[in-house]
Design an enzyme around this catalytic site. Sequence first.
Site, PDB file in Angstrom:
ATOM      1  N   HIS A  37       3.486   6.176   3.003  1.00 37.68           N
ATOM      2  CA  HIS A  37       2.322   5.703   2.249  1.00 37.68           C
ATOM      3  C   HIS A  37       1.700   6.908   1.542  1.00 37.68           C
ATOM      4  O   HIS A  37       1.710   8.026   2.087  1.00 37.68           O
ATOM      5  CB  HIS A  37       1.236   5.152   3.196  1.00 37.68           C
ATOM      6  CG  HIS A  37       1.348   3.711   3.545  1.00 37.68           C
ATOM      7  ND1 HIS A  37       0.879   3.210   4.749  1.00 37.68           N
ATOM      8  CD2 HIS A  37       1.814   2.634   2.855  1.00 37.68           C
ATOM      9  CE1 HIS A  37       1.060   1.903   4.788  1.00 37.68           C
ATOM     10  NE2 HIS A  37       1.632   1.528   3.655  1.00 37.68           N
ATOM     11  N   CYS A  65      -6.020   5.700   7.824  1.00 40.64           N
ATOM     12  CA  CYS A  65      -5.369   4.395   7.991  1.00 40.64           C
ATOM     13  C   CYS A  65      -6.301   3.395   8.677  1.00 40.64           C
ATOM     14  O   CYS A  65      -6.206   2.202   8.442  1.00 40.64           O
ATOM     15  CB  CYS A  65      -4.109   4.516   8.844  1.00 40.64           C
ATOM     16  SG  CYS A  65      -2.858   5.618   8.216  1.00 40.64           S
TER      17      CYS A  65
HETATM   18  N1  ARG Z   1       2.569   1.152  11.668  1.00 37.07           N
HETATM   19  C1  ARG Z   1       1.893   0.995  10.414  1.00 37.07           C
HETATM   20  C2  ARG Z   1       2.880   0.741   9.307  1.00 37.07           C
HETATM   21  O1  ARG Z   1       3.925   1.316   9.323  1.00 37.07           O
HETATM   22  C3  ARG Z   1       1.055   2.193  10.125  1.00 37.07           C
HETATM   23  C4  ARG Z   1       0.224   2.055   8.904  1.00 37.07           C
HETATM   24  C5  ARG Z   1      -0.671   3.211   8.699  1.00 37.07           C
HETATM   25  N2  ARG Z   1      -1.557   2.986   7.653  1.00 37.07           N
HETATM   26  C6  ARG Z   1      -1.730   3.763   6.578  1.00 37.07           C
HETATM   27  N3  ARG Z   1      -2.710   3.520   5.776  1.00 37.07           N
HETATM   28  N4  ARG Z   1      -0.878   4.714   6.305  1.00 37.07           N
HETATM   29  O2  ARG Z   1       2.649  -0.027   8.412  1.00 37.07           O
END
Ligand code: ARG
Length: 286
Positions: free
Chosen positions: A185, A279
């Site tokens: 991300h 997150c």
């Molecule tokens: N386990 C989640 C996923 O892979 C973690 C998300 C983390 N969120 C973020 N904004 N990076 O989607």
Amino acid sequence: MTTVALPGEASIVLDLPSERVPTTRRYLMCAPEHFTVEYRINPWMDPSRPTDTALAVAQWTALKETYENLGHKVDLIDPVPGLPDMVFSANSGTVIDGKVLGARFRAPQRAAEADHYRRWFLSHGYTDVVMPERTNEAEGDFTWTGRHLLAGTGFRTDPLAHAEAQEVLGVPVIGLHLVDPRYYHLDVALFVLSEDVIAYYPNAFSPGSRKVLDRLYPNAILATEEDAACLGLNAVSDGRNVVLPKEATTLAEEIATRGFTPIPVDISELRASGGGPKCCTMELRD
Ligand code: ARG
């Protein structure tokens, strides 16, 4: 530049970082009461490794209290059993000037989260809520700088969601290509400290995207491999105070030299799912 008066008529001009001014923020968070790692949709997640939900709740509570102690307002959405990643509220909406662009998750395991958040917005006074047609993991991949929406793609958010965001939110979108699966991300590779300062990990981006970032922000803070690898860039700034994972020590020092105040937090348990402070934090820009 800061002018310092000396005794008599004299004064000297010092090149100190200008005073950083915090602004009060409103955040949406979701307690990790059902947090666990039971599937693997990023390289951080290992379902065979046990998780400690009570520890996740304790660390998340400390993060929420950190925001409140800084004077920010935290709204809450009820966690839903069976949605262990719902704690990562940043992924479920992009809110600019009170207009909401919801989410559409890539992984089927997370798909249902989007509608819980949509209903939260509608029951909390938001009237302009649009759900995207393209895969869109919201503030996971969208970062508002105050001028542009920096938009990541490569692992989650569809590049066509960038055009959709520009049209729905009416803001200029700048697409950036992520190339390292650990930084799946945008919000684990880059964050905005203030309208003129961003920090990012260059190796997370394609060569062309690195050039774009360098053109827009020639004085950006470039994070080290170590600071990126503890998800140190998954940080939240209010314009002065920067809440970041406590392991990101070099980044914290660099932030301080630029006139910001680093506020380290322990978020180790949520890192087991590939998450950090940002997150867990959706900004409601009303
Ligand atoms: N386990 C989640 C996923 O892979 C973690 C998300 C983390 N969120 C973020 N904004 N990076 O989607």
